[in-house]
Design a protein around this motif. Sequence first.
Motif, PDB file in Angstrom:
ATOM      1  N   ASN A  60      40.100  29.254  40.003  1.00  0.00           N
ATOM      2  CA  ASN A  60      38.801  28.747  40.491  1.00  0.00           C
ATOM      3  C   ASN A  60      38.602  28.976  41.989  1.00  0.00           C
ATOM      4  OD1 ASN A  60      37.922  27.689  37.952  1.00  0.00           O
ATOM      5  ND2 ASN A  60      39.266  25.924  38.242  1.00  0.00           N
ATOM      6  N   SER A  61      38.951  30.163  42.440  1.00  0.00           N
ATOM      7  CA  SER A  61      38.862  30.469  43.868  1.00  0.00           C
ATOM      8  C   SER A  61      37.608  31.259  44.236  1.00  0.00           C
ATOM      9  CB  SER A  61      40.097  31.266  44.303  1.00  0.00           C
ATOM     10  OG  SER A  61      40.168  32.498  43.601  1.00  0.00           O
ATOM     11  N   PHE A  62      36.902  31.783  43.250  1.00  0.00           N
ATOM     12  CA  PHE A  62      35.741  32.625  43.541  1.00  0.00           C
ATOM     13  C   PHE A  62      34.611  31.785  44.118  1.00  0.00           C
ATOM     14  CE2 PHE A  62      31.799  34.827  42.473  1.00  0.00           C
ATOM     15  CZ  PHE A  62      32.063  36.083  42.999  1.00  0.00           C
ATOM     16  N   PHE A  88      36.187  40.832  39.282  1.00  0.00           N
ATOM     17  CA  PHE A  88      36.963  39.783  39.947  1.00  0.00           C
ATOM     18  C   PHE A  88      37.481  38.825  38.875  1.00  0.00           C
ATOM     19  CE2 PHE A  88      37.514  37.905  44.284  1.00  0.00           C
ATOM     20  CZ  PHE A  88      38.209  36.771  43.910  1.00  0.00           C
ATOM     21  N   CYS A 147      40.169  38.975  49.661  1.00  0.00           N
ATOM     22  CA  CYS A 147      39.681  39.486  48.382  1.00  0.00           C
ATOM     23  C   CYS A 147      38.159  39.414  48.305  1.00  0.00           C
ATOM     24  CB  CYS A 147      40.298  38.696  47.228  1.00  0.00           C
ATOM     25  SG  CYS A 147      42.062  38.964  46.971  1.00  0.00           S
ATOM     26  N   THR A 170      42.648  34.831  49.561  1.00  0.00           N
ATOM     27  CA  THR A 170      41.403  34.815  48.784  1.00  0.00           C
ATOM     28  C   THR A 170      40.231  35.307  49.616  1.00  0.00           C
ATOM     29  OG1 THR A 170      42.140  33.030  47.321  1.00  0.00           O
ATOM     30  CG2 THR A 170      39.765  33.325  47.570  1.00  0.00           C
ATOM     31  N   SER A 223      36.755  33.993  34.606  1.00  0.00           N
ATOM     32  CA  SER A 223      37.889  33.082  34.758  1.00  0.00           C
ATOM     33  C   SER A 223      38.935  33.404  33.696  1.00  0.00           C
ATOM     34  CB  SER A 223      37.428  31.630  34.609  1.00  0.00           C
ATOM     35  OG  SER A 223      36.550  31.276  35.657  1.00  0.00           O
ATOM     36  N   ASP A 256      42.916  37.159  41.486  1.00  0.00           N
ATOM     37  CA  ASP A 256      43.293  36.099  42.419  1.00  0.00           C
ATOM     38  C   ASP A 256      43.493  34.802  41.625  1.00  0.00           C
ATOM     39  OD1 ASP A 256      43.762  34.807  44.868  1.00  0.00           O
ATOM     40  OD2 ASP A 256      41.661  34.208  45.033  1.00  0.00           O
ATOM     41  N   SER A 257      44.771  34.407  41.326  1.00  0.00           N
ATOM     42  CA  SER A 257      45.978  35.096  41.742  1.00  0.00           C
ATOM     43  C   SER A 257      46.763  35.521  40.500  1.00  0.00           C
ATOM     44  CB  SER A 257      46.833  34.165  42.608  1.00  0.00           C
ATOM     45  OG  SER A 257      47.591  33.282  41.844  1.00  0.00           O
ATOM     46  N   ASP A 270      39.386  35.606  38.125  1.00  0.00           N
ATOM     47  CA  ASP A 270      39.675  34.380  38.872  1.00  0.00           C
ATOM     48  C   ASP A 270      40.580  33.483  38.037  1.00  0.00           C
ATOM     49  OD1 ASP A 270      39.625  32.178  40.482  1.00  0.00           O
ATOM     50  OD2 ASP A 270      37.497  31.725  40.198  1.00  0.00           O
ATOM     51  N   THR A 271      41.816  33.284  38.483  1.00  0.00           N
ATOM     52  CA  THR A 271      42.780  32.497  37.709  1.00  0.00           C
ATOM     53  C   THR A 271      42.937  31.075  38.227  1.00  0.00           C
ATOM     54  OG1 THR A 271      44.759  33.031  39.008  1.00  0.00           O
ATOM     55  CG2 THR A 271      44.064  34.639  37.342  1.00  0.00           C
ATOM     56  N   CYS A 328      32.496  38.524  37.599  1.00  0.00           N
ATOM     57  CA  CYS A 328      33.580  37.538  37.718  1.00  0.00           C
ATOM     58  C   CYS A 328      33.878  36.908  36.362  1.00  0.00           C
ATOM     59  CB  CYS A 328      33.199  36.458  38.725  1.00  0.00           C
ATOM     60  SG  CYS A 328      34.502  35.237  39.002  1.00  0.00           S
TER      61      CYS A 328
END
Length: 347
Positions: free
Chosen positions: A170-172, A165, A148, A145, A207, A242-243, A167-168, A205
């Motif tokens: 919650n990594s952003f 981006f 990325c 991550t 989700s 991601d991811s 985000d699958t 971004c």
Amino acid sequence: MPALNALEQEELPAALDSNFQRFCAAHGILSVLLSMIDVQPADSVVFMVTMEMLEDFLLHDVYALVALAEKEANSEELKQGITQILAFIDTQHKPWLNGLELLEDARQNKRLLPTGCQGLDLLLKGGLREGQLTELVGASSCGKTQICLLAASNVTYKHMSSVVFLDTCNSFSPKRIASFIGVLNPTLKQVRCGILERIMANILCKSVFDIFELLDTLDQLQTKLRDQVKGSNHKVRLLVIDSISSVITPILGGNMACGRSLMISAGFLLKRIAYEHNLSVLVTNHMVGGKGGSLKPALGESWKGVAHTRLLVSRDNRTNKCNVSVIKHPSVVRGNSANFLLPGENF
């Protein structure tokens, strides 16, 4: 399903009217959707042919369909409609390119996007290649991550381009993005003219939590990419997911018989977006247990051939030093590796 293409006509072709739709539906072609949408000028319409429509026609015996049309009172109009659809399908087949044309396309349109991580960029001979899909595989907390986020930061800052981006999990992290930009240009913190805000605004971004939402989002993205102004300074140059494994793993096995097909469809769609719109796609994938307790990339044998470049990421928790080794790359020898520290704060 979004329209595959739109053809502006002075009026809806007579052969492609409601009678033609009824004829198609009567013979198992159920997804013919002909739509008129008001555009400027007011006396124009747009005729839309959907992907399902083309697929239905390709699955039928055209000669048998023509024979059935000949039995109808309006046979000439129906045969004309079949001809128009087949002619449209022919326009979707792109011409073959020779090696010289492919080389010229690579030189002019498929540039390299540095990630901002010197060791990784040296390993990749310059960075992520536009027009290709790069996959980072590795265990949890190995730095996938962070790579990325760093790549997104570098592309927006150095190229003043946009990044999408997805985000699958919650990594952003906007704070991490801001810290990376501060490292890329330490004087940026002193600038009060909105540069940082403009850079951050160019990272779009969203989700996404399941495969169907992912496919729908990618369809929407394709539409936006087609509308991009050619040569725009703020065109999308990088797409990050991601991811990817977080949305695909739940549909594999069990009662989801179509899971593998959805996975491959997503992979091919990403590669098509990368190639047709000259952007780089970067996805992450987690590791699962293999034979003898060893770890291997998730998503199985069918997925491993999708990416153009596949990199294995690991990390030494004592030193925070990351290692990236090449599993597959078009021009880098398998097994080549690089060690590096991600810039910025220790984490």
